[in-house]
Design a protein around this motif. Structure first.
Motif, short mmCIF file in Angstrom:
data_model
loop_
_atom_site.label_atom_id
_atom_site.label_comp_id
_atom_site.label_asym_id
_atom_site.label_seq_id
_atom_site.Cartn_x
_atom_site.Cartn_y
_atom_site.Cartn_z
N ALA A 50 76.58 -10.39 69.99
CA ALA A 50 76.20 -9.48 68.91
C ALA A 50 76.18 -8.03 69.36
CB ALA A 50 74.84 -9.88 68.34
N SER A 51 75.69 -7.78 70.58
CA SER A 51 75.60 -6.40 71.06
C SER A 51 76.98 -5.78 71.25
CB SER A 51 74.82 -6.35 72.37
OG SER A 51 75.39 -7.20 73.35
N VAL A 52 77.96 -6.59 71.65
CA VAL A 52 79.32 -6.08 71.80
C VAL A 52 79.95 -5.82 70.44
CG1 VAL A 52 81.63 -6.59 72.72
CG2 VAL A 52 79.58 -7.23 74.03
N PRO A 85 78.71 -2.19 80.83
CA PRO A 85 79.03 -3.60 80.61
C PRO A 85 80.22 -3.81 79.67
CG PRO A 85 76.66 -3.27 80.53
CD PRO A 85 77.28 -1.90 80.59
N VAL A 86 80.40 -2.91 78.70
CA VAL A 86 81.60 -2.92 77.85
C VAL A 86 82.50 -1.81 78.40
CG1 VAL A 86 82.52 -2.73 75.51
CG2 VAL A 86 80.25 -3.71 75.87
N ASP A 87 83.41 -2.19 79.29
CA ASP A 87 84.14 -1.17 80.04
C ASP A 87 85.41 -0.68 79.36
OD1 ASP A 87 85.64 -3.47 80.40
OD2 ASP A 87 85.99 -3.15 82.53
N MET A 88 85.83 -1.35 78.28
CA MET A 88 86.99 -0.86 77.53
C MET A 88 86.86 -1.27 76.08
SD MET A 88 91.10 -1.63 77.91
CE MET A 88 91.29 -0.66 79.40
N VAL A 89 87.15 -0.32 75.21
CA VAL A 89 87.23 -0.58 73.77
C VAL A 89 88.50 0.10 73.27
CG1 VAL A 89 86.21 -0.11 71.51
CG2 VAL A 89 84.74 -0.74 73.42
N VAL A 90 89.26 -0.60 72.46
CA VAL A 90 90.46 -0.03 71.85
C VAL A 90 90.40 -0.29 70.35
CG1 VAL A 90 92.98 0.02 71.76
CG2 VAL A 90 91.83 -0.48 73.92
N ALA A 91 90.52 0.77 69.55
CA ALA A 91 90.63 0.65 68.09
C ALA A 91 91.91 1.34 67.68
CB ALA A 91 89.42 1.28 67.40
N ASP A 92 92.77 0.61 67.01
CA ASP A 92 94.13 1.05 66.69
C ASP A 92 94.27 1.11 65.18
OD1 ASP A 92 96.84 1.58 66.65
OD2 ASP A 92 97.44 -0.44 67.22
N ASP A 106 81.90 -7.36 80.48
CA ASP A 106 81.40 -8.22 81.55
C ASP A 106 80.31 -9.11 80.95
OD1 ASP A 106 79.76 -9.22 83.68
OD2 ASP A 106 80.61 -7.71 85.02
N LYS A 107 80.60 -10.38 80.83
CA LYS A 107 79.68 -11.30 80.16
C LYS A 107 78.31 -11.33 80.83
CE LYS A 107 81.51 -15.01 78.62
NZ LYS A 107 82.12 -16.37 78.47
N ASP A 108 78.29 -11.37 82.15
CA ASP A 108 77.00 -11.42 82.85
C ASP A 108 76.22 -10.13 82.68
OD1 ASP A 108 77.59 -13.98 83.74
OD2 ASP A 108 78.43 -13.30 85.65
N ALA A 109 76.91 -8.99 82.75
CA ALA A 109 76.23 -7.70 82.59
C ALA A 109 75.68 -7.53 81.19
CB ALA A 109 77.19 -6.56 82.93
N VAL A 110 76.42 -7.99 80.19
CA VAL A 110 75.93 -7.92 78.81
C VAL A 110 74.72 -8.83 78.64
CG1 VAL A 110 76.47 -8.48 76.41
CG2 VAL A 110 78.13 -7.22 77.80
N ALA A 122 75.44 3.00 73.18
CA ALA A 122 75.62 4.03 74.20
C ALA A 122 75.34 3.49 75.59
CB ALA A 122 74.71 5.23 73.91
N VAL A 123 74.35 2.61 75.70
CA VAL A 123 74.01 2.03 77.00
C VAL A 123 75.11 1.07 77.45
CG1 VAL A 123 72.38 0.52 78.20
CG2 VAL A 123 71.53 2.27 76.62
N LEU A 124 75.61 0.24 76.55
CA LEU A 124 76.63 -0.72 76.93
C LEU A 124 77.96 -0.04 77.29
CD1 LEU A 124 76.10 -3.67 74.43
CD2 LEU A 124 75.23 -3.40 76.75
N LEU A 125 78.24 1.08 76.67
CA LEU A 125 79.45 1.82 77.04
C LEU A 125 79.30 2.50 78.39
CD1 LEU A 125 80.51 3.47 73.66
CD2 LEU A 125 81.78 1.74 74.95
N GLY A 126 78.16 3.11 78.62
CA GLY A 126 77.95 3.80 79.89
C GLY A 126 78.70 5.12 79.97
N ARG A 127 79.17 5.43 81.17
CA ARG A 127 79.83 6.71 81.41
C ARG A 127 81.31 6.51 81.73
NH1 ARG A 127 76.17 10.87 82.26
NH2 ARG A 127 73.98 10.17 82.28
N GLY A 128 82.11 7.44 81.29
CA GLY A 128 83.55 7.38 81.52
C GLY A 128 84.23 8.40 80.64
N HIS A 129 85.25 7.96 79.90
CA HIS A 129 85.91 8.89 79.00
C HIS A 129 86.38 8.19 77.73
CE1 HIS A 129 89.55 7.33 81.15
NE2 HIS A 129 90.07 7.43 79.96
N LEU A 130 86.54 9.00 76.71
CA LEU A 130 87.07 8.58 75.42
C LEU A 130 88.38 9.31 75.19
CD1 LEU A 130 86.89 7.39 72.49
CD2 LEU A 130 85.52 9.41 71.90
N ALA A 131 89.45 8.56 74.97
CA ALA A 131 90.76 9.15 74.68
C ALA A 131 91.13 8.86 73.24
CB ALA A 131 91.83 8.56 75.62
#
Length: 331
Positions: A50-52, A85-92, A106-110, A122-131
């Motif tokens: 659900a959180s993902v 924990p959610v290290d990649m999201v793609v919406a097309d 990452d199932k265990d991290a989630v 915001a917590v599950l995404l963490g830090r990185g970049h949005l393209a």
């Protein structure tokens, strides 16, 4: 943008639409998106916790808000790469009306985050970049904008993008929720979002303060500009928007916009229907395979003598015999 028409603020609510609006008195333009069954269809292809689903729902709503502004046939691709924990999201989003999306996690991290009750998107995404990429097809160059994700989530990243790259005062609101149905029936998911932008005829009115360069001498005062009164009012009005309003299936987009801007007069345009749709096909996958070298394709062949490709978006699987992948002369 389609022509505006007279609307009653009591129009029945609709799902799976994006509605453009304009508030001339505030030089404000924007869009409202409301997603129901289309979001369920996107989420149904994978067994997401659900959180993902909440993370992916926000990305889908944002991609529709931004992609539906395209004035040509093309794609708007929103992609995150982060350390959460959610290290990649793609919406097309394929203009004018098709959306697909997936998330890698990452199932265990989630699961650990759920045990800590620390599952905000915001917590599950963490830090990185949005393209954010606009693709007009083979005949035109791609345009891509990249902004940091610093742990504050997609709303904050969108604000940062428009400030840095577009220099357009912008506010974005996103909401995702699960509707639990009585009688043990499967739950459904809803998402809503609002994009509001200050676009005056005189661009000097929309100027924003320069970002801190990062290497200014200690004690240097930050650059400041007085905020235009119209944008200050518009920003204050959008700040009153609550998640429940964006998710309420009985509240129409027209009534929502009327509640926010009726004192200034809001024009609402014909809504655009949005549907979940995956553009994958056997022919497209074959074309992707053909782009690899013969040696790379040979390495993809499994013990059963086939190459199997699964679409990340819809989960559909395509099988190709070795002779088809390699070509009869290389088999």
């Amino acid at each position: 943008m389609t022509a505006a028409r007279s609307r009653s603020a009591k129009d029945e609510a609709q799902d799976d639409i994006v509605t453009a609006f304009q508030v001339d008195a505030l030089d404000l333009r924007g869009r409202v998106v409301r997603l129901g069954s289309a979001l369920d269809a996107v989420l149904a292809h994978h067994d997401y916790p659900a959180s993902v689903k909440r993370v992916l729902g926000e990305a889908v709503a944002l991609a529709v808000l931004l992609g539906s502004s395209l004035k040509f046939e093309g794609r708007f691709i929103l992609q995150t790469q982060t350390d959460g924990p959610v290290d990649m999201v793609v919406a097309d989003f394929v203009s004018p009306d098709k959306i697909r999306a997936y998330a890698r996690f990452d199932k265990d991290a989630v699961a650990a985050a759920e045990q800590r009750n620390d599952t905000a998107p915001a917590v599950l995404l963490g830090r990185g970049h949005l393209a954010m990429t606009i693709d007009q097809g083979l005949s035109a160059n791609r345009y891509q904008g990249v902004v940091a994700l610093d742990g504050a989530g997609l709303e904050a990243a969108a604000h940062e993008y428009f400030q840095q790259s577009e220099q357009i005062p912008t506010r974005v609101r996103l909401a995702v929720g699960e509707e639990v149905r009585p009688g043990g029936k499967a739950s459904s998911w809803r998402a809503g979002g609002l994009l509001a932008q200050f676009l005056p005829d005189d661009p000097s009115r929309a100027r924003m303060a320069d970002l801190a360069p990062g290497d200014a001498p200690e004690g240097t005062a930050p650059h400041r500009l007085d905020e235009d009164d119209a944008w200050a009012e518009a920003r204050s009005l959008t700040a009153t928007l609550e998640d429940v309003e964006l998710l309420d299936k009985d509240l129409s987009s027209e009534r929502l916009l009327y509640r926010l801007f009726h004192e200034r007069g809001v024009r609402v345009f014909d809504p655009l229907a949005i549907g979940a749709h995956c553009s994958c096909s056997r022919e497209r996958v074959a074309g992707v395979l053909a782009s690899f070298t013969v040696e790379e394709r040979r390495g993809m062949i499994q013990d059963d003598g086939k190459v199997t490709v699964t679409c990340e978006f819809c989960g559909r699987t395509y099988g190709f015999p070795a002779e088809e992948v390699l070509g009869h002369g290389d088999a």
